[in-house]
Design an enzyme around this catalytic site. Structure first.
Site, PDB file in Angstrom:
ATOM      1  N   ASN A  19       0.849  -1.282   0.675  1.00 48.34           N
ATOM      2  CA  ASN A  19      -0.169  -0.060   0.119  1.00 48.34           C
ATOM      3  C   ASN A  19       1.276   1.616  -0.090  1.00 48.34           C
ATOM      4  O   ASN A  19       1.028   1.939   0.917  1.00 48.34           O
ATOM      5  CB  ASN A  19      -1.232  -0.282   1.429  1.00 48.34           C
ATOM      6  CG  ASN A  19      -1.456   1.517   1.564  1.00 48.34           C
ATOM      7  OD1 ASN A  19      -2.222   2.229   0.399  1.00 48.34           O
ATOM      8  ND2 ASN A  19      -2.782   1.143   2.277  1.00 48.34           N
ATOM      9  N   LYS A  26       3.345   0.937   3.380  1.00 51.91           N
ATOM     10  CA  LYS A  26       2.329  -0.436   4.018  1.00 51.91           C
ATOM     11  C   LYS A  26       2.817  -1.646   3.083  1.00 51.91           C
ATOM     12  O   LYS A  26       2.358  -1.501   2.300  1.00 51.91           O
ATOM     13  CB  LYS A  26       1.289  -0.146   4.467  1.00 51.91           C
ATOM     14  CG  LYS A  26       0.949   1.938   5.787  1.00 51.91           C
ATOM     15  CD  LYS A  26       0.285   1.379   6.151  1.00 51.91           C
ATOM     16  CE  LYS A  26      -1.204   2.076   5.202  1.00 51.91           C
ATOM     17  NZ  LYS A  26      -2.412   2.054   6.275  1.00 51.91           N
ATOM     18  N   ARG A  84      -2.690  -1.757  -3.404  1.00 51.30           N
ATOM     19  CA  ARG A  84      -3.774  -1.172  -3.840  1.00 51.30           C
ATOM     20  C   ARG A  84      -3.479   0.296  -4.012  1.00 51.30           C
ATOM     21  O   ARG A  84      -2.173   0.315  -4.406  1.00 51.30           O
ATOM     22  CB  ARG A  84      -3.941  -0.883  -2.001  1.00 51.30           C
ATOM     23  CG  ARG A  84      -4.958   0.231  -2.263  1.00 51.30           C
ATOM     24  CD  ARG A  84      -4.887   0.769  -0.465  1.00 51.30           C
ATOM     25  NE  ARG A  84      -6.146   1.252  -0.204  1.00 51.30           N
ATOM     26  CZ  ARG A  84      -6.182   3.358   0.023  1.00 51.30           C
ATOM     27  NH1 ARG A  84      -5.396   3.008   0.791  1.00 51.30           N
ATOM     28  NH2 ARG A  84      -7.106   3.670   0.210  1.00 51.30           N
ATOM     29  N   HIS A 173     -12.527   3.470  -0.480  1.00 53.70           N
ATOM     30  CA  HIS A 173     -13.216   2.114   0.857  1.00 53.70           C
ATOM     31  C   HIS A 173     -13.896   0.646   0.430  1.00 53.70           C
ATOM     32  O   HIS A 173     -14.575  -0.074   0.939  1.00 53.70           O
ATOM     33  CB  HIS A 173     -13.472   2.449   1.878  1.00 53.70           C
ATOM     34  CG  HIS A 173     -12.900   3.622   2.975  1.00 53.70           C
ATOM     35  ND1 HIS A 173     -13.490   4.575   3.300  1.00 53.70           N
ATOM     36  CD2 HIS A 173     -11.561   4.355   2.664  1.00 53.70           C
ATOM     37  CE1 HIS A 173     -13.056   5.608   3.504  1.00 53.70           C
ATOM     38  NE2 HIS A 173     -11.369   5.290   3.850  1.00 53.70           N
ATOM     39  N   HIS A 201     -18.166   1.948   7.152  1.00 51.53           N
ATOM     40  CA  HIS A 201     -16.143   2.185   7.511  1.00 51.53           C
ATOM     41  C   HIS A 201     -16.078   3.907   8.070  1.00 51.53           C
ATOM     42  O   HIS A 201     -16.066   4.534   7.863  1.00 51.53           O
ATOM     43  CB  HIS A 201     -16.057   2.276   6.680  1.00 51.53           C
ATOM     44  CG  HIS A 201     -14.037   2.242   6.315  1.00 51.53           C
ATOM     45  ND1 HIS A 201     -13.488   1.110   6.335  1.00 51.53           N
ATOM     46  CD2 HIS A 201     -13.719   3.159   6.812  1.00 51.53           C
ATOM     47  CE1 HIS A 201     -12.357   0.897   6.034  1.00 51.53           C
ATOM     48  NE2 HIS A 201     -12.145   2.753   6.265  1.00 51.53           N
ATOM     49  N   GLY A 203     -12.917   5.547  10.413  1.00 50.41           N
ATOM     50  CA  GLY A 203     -11.839   5.559  10.862  1.00 50.41           C
ATOM     51  C   GLY A 203     -11.469   6.917  10.322  1.00 50.41           C
ATOM     52  O   GLY A 203     -12.325   7.628  10.351  1.00 50.41           O
ATOM     53  N   GLY A 205     -10.518   8.650   7.295  1.00 45.94           N
ATOM     54  CA  GLY A 205     -11.305   8.700   6.692  1.00 45.94           C
ATOM     55  C   GLY A 205     -12.651   7.854   7.261  1.00 45.94           C
ATOM     56  O   GLY A 205     -12.567   6.623   7.698  1.00 45.94           O
ATOM     57  N   ARG A 234     -11.831  15.814   7.155  1.00 45.56           N
ATOM     58  CA  ARG A 234     -12.828  16.178   6.091  1.00 45.56           C
ATOM     59  C   ARG A 234     -13.458  16.646   5.977  1.00 45.56           C
ATOM     60  O   ARG A 234     -14.027  15.630   6.892  1.00 45.56           O
ATOM     61  CB  ARG A 234     -12.611  14.940   4.867  1.00 45.56           C
ATOM     62  CG  ARG A 234     -11.084  14.602   4.639  1.00 45.56           C
ATOM     63  CD  ARG A 234     -11.126  13.536   3.460  1.00 45.56           C
ATOM     64  NE  ARG A 234     -10.311  12.439   3.373  1.00 45.56           N
ATOM     65  CZ  ARG A 234     -10.158  11.278   3.022  1.00 45.56           C
ATOM     66  NH1 ARG A 234     -11.144  10.785   2.930  1.00 45.56           N
ATOM     67  NH2 ARG A 234      -8.750  10.956   3.439  1.00 45.56           N
ATOM     68  N   MET A 276     -10.956  10.743  18.473  1.00 45.57           N
ATOM     69  CA  MET A 276     -11.685  10.139  18.702  1.00 45.57           C
ATOM     70  C   MET A 276     -11.689  10.112  20.327  1.00 45.57           C
ATOM     71  O   MET A 276     -13.022  10.465  20.975  1.00 45.57           O
ATOM     72  CB  MET A 276     -12.887   9.264  18.335  1.00 45.57           C
ATOM     73  CG  MET A 276     -14.515   9.330  18.606  1.00 45.57           C
ATOM     74  SD  MET A 276     -15.181  10.947  18.700  1.00 45.57           S
ATOM     75  CE  MET A 276     -15.712  10.985  16.572  1.00 45.57           C
ATOM     76  N   GLY A 323     -11.114   1.795  12.702  1.00 43.70           N
ATOM     77  CA  GLY A 323     -11.108   2.519  13.761  1.00 43.70           C
ATOM     78  C   GLY A 323     -11.525   2.717  14.198  1.00 43.70           C
ATOM     79  O   GLY A 323     -11.507   2.018  16.139  1.00 43.70           O
ATOM     80  N   GLY A 325     -15.307   2.931  13.802  1.00 41.18           N
ATOM     81  CA  GLY A 325     -16.051   2.059  14.475  1.00 41.18           C
ATOM     82  C   GLY A 325     -15.981   0.688  14.905  1.00 41.18           C
ATOM     83  O   GLY A 325     -16.763   0.345  15.784  1.00 41.18           O
ATOM     84  N   GLU A 326     -14.898   0.312  15.221  1.00 39.79           N
ATOM     85  CA  GLU A 326     -14.734  -0.724  15.944  1.00 39.79           C
ATOM     86  C   GLU A 326     -14.402   0.032  17.916  1.00 39.79           C
ATOM     87  O   GLU A 326     -14.456  -1.583  18.235  1.00 39.79           O
ATOM     88  CB  GLU A 326     -13.355  -1.859  15.076  1.00 39.79           C
ATOM     89  CG  GLU A 326     -13.337  -2.102  14.129  1.00 39.79           C
ATOM     90  CD  GLU A 326     -12.040  -2.395  13.606  1.00 39.79           C
ATOM     91  OE1 GLU A 326     -11.365  -3.130  14.599  1.00 39.79           O
ATOM     92  OE2 GLU A 326     -12.270  -2.872  11.937  1.00 39.79           O
ATOM     93  N   GLU A 377      -8.296  -5.166   5.038  1.00 40.12           N
ATOM     94  CA  GLU A 377      -8.218  -4.556   3.547  1.00 40.12           C
ATOM     95  C   GLU A 377      -6.545  -5.560   2.716  1.00 40.12           C
ATOM     96  O   GLU A 377      -6.967  -5.939   2.082  1.00 40.12           O
ATOM     97  CB  GLU A 377      -8.013  -3.328   3.390  1.00 40.12           C
ATOM     98  CG  GLU A 377      -8.655  -2.473   3.382  1.00 40.12           C
ATOM     99  CD  GLU A 377      -8.841  -0.788   3.779  1.00 40.12           C
ATOM    100  OE1 GLU A 377      -9.288  -0.527   2.941  1.00 40.12           O
ATOM    101  OE2 GLU A 377      -8.198  -0.330   4.544  1.00 40.12           O
TER     102      GLU A 377
END
Length: 423
Positions: A19, A26, A84, A173, A201, A203, A205, A234, A276, A323, A325-326, A377
């Site tokens: 990625n 990554k 990716r 995504h 999703h 994160g 983003g 954003r 967050m 991140g 969401g989980e 991913e």
């Protein structure tokens, strides 16, 4: 770098996933015989002080790190490399074996993703130079959303202008949305073809998708990853007139507005923080700006849950991933509280439990299952890459037969042709 060593020999079953971002690379190395993760790492600050000079140097560093673990890129156990790629336009709607012609097409899409595709291209070029004998596969962020109907994809602007410049909703995504929607069906013990899912999703983003029977029918992001939900930096949805107003009244040029909406907006713009966890800490201390940022973020989420419920007609599951969401029980609870009329009943006790795997957080009697499903991913890219390598590599020297099938549902591809020169 994390991971353990592996052994060479036998048929090749390893896939390297790359990625390549504008200033980072990554990577993960997986053995698709059992989908084990052999190594992972991150090379940062490419081209910056204290970092490596360029992406070629970054890939060389990846190769050295793997070699130190006995997992070198020259290993005969390596079956393919998966990349990716953020934007595939309307041309690339499936994982694609990279050829010179394909790479040229990805270059032509740079105007649609000027911050992302150039770095993806560089990663591909360097990896092909290092291992020109291996299948190299591009997996596109936009591909899963290629099935959305024209009514959802089109912006209501002059059709000729839109066609000429490739202006439509593409969505992003996609690899995560495909993986998570299929995993949610598995969690429910049902086939993806039988399940309607709203995926959130969340994160730095953030994006939402409406998935009917394994096929994406709507998504929150648009021409770029700026549209839709409130994100870390954003803005998400904003009246286009705001841009014209800022040009006329504030004297901002295109670059300044782009910087404002992509880098200085969202949670950061609302309260000065885009994490967050920090916002939650400040809310607990009575910080009104942090509370407002949280409320705006959650309000936008609720709007999309309601809208996508209307799009799908029947919702079997709402799924949180990535991140925020989980990990944020507070976001999940605030986003879904009071939605019993939509059949959504969150269990506050289940929601508060921290766990690492897929899990249900709705009440046992909730008509709509609410789930948390960790996204992966890299695994999704590795699966798509390995399966395509199996289909396209000559039998002699081809990858082995060990991997599981891709989590990407085999969705219909009767997508209308869209004659857009750069899309």
């Amino acid at each position: 770098m994390n991971g353990t060593g592996g052994t060479d020999g036998g048929e090749p079953t390893r896939v390297l996933v790359l990625n390549s971002g504008s200033s980072s690379v990554k990577y993960q190395l997986l053995d698709m015989a059992d989908e084990s993760r052999l190594a992972s790492g991150l090379v940062e600050r490419i081209g910056e002080e204290g970092g490596v000079a360029d992406h070629t140097a970054a890939l060389d560093q990846v190769a050295r790190e793997l070699k130190e673990r006995g997992l070198g890129l020259d290993s005969p156990a390596l079956a393919a490399v998966g990349h990716r790629v953020v934007h595939g336009g309307t041309r690339f709607t499936e994982p694609t074996l990279i050829t010179d012609e394909v790479l040229d097409e990805i270059r032509r899409l740079v105007p649609l993703a000027p911050l992302h595709n150039p770095a993806n291209i560089t990663g591909i070029e360097v990896a092909r130079a290092l291992r020109p004998d291996l299948p190299q596969v591009a997996v596109f962020d936009t591909a899963f959303h290629a099935t959305i109907p024209e009514a959802a994809a089109r912006y209501a602007i002059d059709a000729g202008t839109a066609d000429r410049y490739g202006i439509r909703r593409y969505g992003f995504h996609g690899t995560s949305h495909a993986f998570v929607s299929a995993a949610a069906a598995e969690l429910l013990g049902r086939s993806p073809a039988d399940v309607n899912v709203i995926v959130l999703h969340l994160g730095n983003g953030a994006s939402a998708s409406a998935v009917r029977g394994g096929v994406c029918v709507d998504t929150s992001m648009g021409l770029t990853p700026l549209e839709g939900l409130v994100m870390g930096t954003r803005s998400g949805d904003v009246d286009p007139g705001v841009i014209v107003h800022l040009q006329r009244v504030a004297g901002l040029d295109t670059d300044a507005i782009d910087q404002l909406l992509n880098k200085e907006s969202g949670l950061l713009g609302l309260c000065g923080a885009n994490d967050m966890r920090e916002i939650g800490r400040r809310m607990a201390e009575g910080d009104e700006r942090a509370q407002l940022a949280f409320d705006v973020y959650v309000h936008r989420l609720r709007r999309y849950v309601g809208a996508f419920t209307a799009v799908l007609g029947r919702v079997d599951s709402v799924v949180f991933t990535a991140g925020v969401g989980e990990n944020s029980a507070a976001v999940r609870e605030a986003a879904l509280s009071g939605l019993g009329a939509l059949g959504i009943e969150l269990d506050s006790v289940r929601n508060a439990v921290r766990a690492s795997g897929p899990r249900l957080i709705s009440t046992p009697t909730s008509p709509v299952a609410v789930a948390v499903v960790p996204t992966d991913e890299e695994l999704a890219i590795a699966r798509d890459t390995y399966q395509l390598a199996l289909r396209t590599t000559p039998r002699e020297g081809r990858p082995g037969q060990g991997g599981r099938p891709s989590h990407r549902p085999q969705s219909p591809r009767n997508i209308p042709e869209r004659n857009k020169p750069i899309g």
